[in-house]
Design a protein around this motif. Structure first.
Motif, mmCIF file in Angstrom:
data_model
loop_
_atom_site.group_PDB
_atom_site.id
_atom_site.type_symbol
_atom_site.label_atom_id
_atom_site.label_comp_id
_atom_site.label_asym_id
_atom_site.label_seq_id
_atom_site.Cartn_x
_atom_site.Cartn_y
_atom_site.Cartn_z
ATOM 1 N N SER A 1 -5.129 -4.717 -8.195
ATOM 2 C CA SER A 1 -4.684 -3.409 -7.725
ATOM 3 C C SER A 1 -5.882 -2.481 -7.642
ATOM 4 C CB SER A 1 -3.657 -2.807 -8.696
ATOM 5 O OG SER A 1 -2.545 -3.655 -8.821
ATOM 6 N N SER B 1 -2.875 4.012 -3.054
ATOM 7 C CA SER B 1 -3.130 2.864 -3.918
ATOM 8 C C SER B 1 -2.458 1.627 -3.325
ATOM 9 C CB SER B 1 -2.600 3.118 -5.331
ATOM 10 O OG SER B 1 -1.198 3.298 -5.296
ATOM 11 N N TYR C 1 0.849 -1.191 0.000
ATOM 12 C CA TYR C 1 0.000 0.000 0.000
ATOM 13 C C TYR C 1 0.879 1.234 0.000
ATOM 14 C CZ TYR C 1 -3.634 3.318 1.229
ATOM 15 O OH TYR C 1 -4.498 4.375 1.207
ATOM 16 N N SER D 1 -7.104 1.801 -6.041
ATOM 17 C CA SER D 1 -6.703 3.073 -5.440
ATOM 18 C C SER D 1 -7.928 3.797 -4.897
ATOM 19 C CB SER D 1 -5.968 3.947 -6.463
ATOM 20 O OG SER D 1 -6.816 4.244 -7.546
#
Length: 196
Positions: free
Chosen positions: A170, A177, A42, A172
């Motif tokens: 992934s 993100s 992170y 964000s």
């Protein structure tokens, strides 16, 4: 990716040639323990725009179940397809794999065999989070263990399988993100097969 393609092509070629060389077909099932290793990272942003980076590694241990069908090509090799199911706190996995094993007889009776082989296939991963969708990913690895022939029809085995996973997501938000990756899975299993 080249290695993955070569491994998958070799396993599929062996499996496709199995019906023409088949000696003994078998069907079986197994149960065992599966350890999934997740790796996450992170990158956060504070009000002064300084990056704050953190990473974590976590393992999940749960049971898994498998069903398989295959054939012995001769006394020292076999090929088989496997469906397996595993669920942990992060995701559910359903795998379809093709495997090849080479068997080495231990003793004159050939009742006890050591096996070693390769596996490749597809893994359907269903995360337990609504924000992340299910995905199909390539999986490959190998296995080894001991197989004991109880009689002409029944055999049992204790095995270890390592699977390299190819799953990563992934995302964000306003705070930064991050990503999470299923790095690998390890299985310790007990299986019983019936020959016909």
């Amino acid at each position: 990716m080249k290695t993955k393609s070569l491994v998958l092509a070799a396993v599929i070629a062996t499996a496709m040639s199995a019906p023409t060389m088949a000696a003994d077909w078998f069907i079986g099932g197994g149960v065992g323990a599966q350890q999934n290793t997740y790796k996450g990272s992170y990158q956060g942003v504070d009000p002064e725009f300084n990056g704050d980076y953190s990473s974590a590694r976590e393992t999940e241990n749960n049971e898994f179940y498998e069903f398989r069908v295959g054939t012995y090509l001769n006394d020292s090799s076999r090929v088989y397809g496997t469906y397996s199911y595993n669920s942990d706190d992060a995701a559910r996995q359903q795998s379809l794999m093709v495997s090849y094993d080479y068997l080495v007889g231990l003793g004159a009776s050939n009742k006890l065999n050591w096996f070693i082989g390769a596996t490749a296939g597809v893994n359907h991963i269903s995360p337990d989070f609504d924000e992340v969708s299910s995905k199909d990913r390539f999986v490959w690895g190998g296995q080894t263990g001991l197989m004991y022939k109880i009689n002409d029809k029944l055999s049992t085995e204790l095995g270890y399988r390592y699977l390299k996973q190819d799953y990563k997501v992934s995302g964000s938000d306003a705070g930064g993100s991050g990503s999470i990756k299923l790095q690998d899975s390890q299985q310790l299993y007990l299986a019983v097969d019936y020959r016909f």
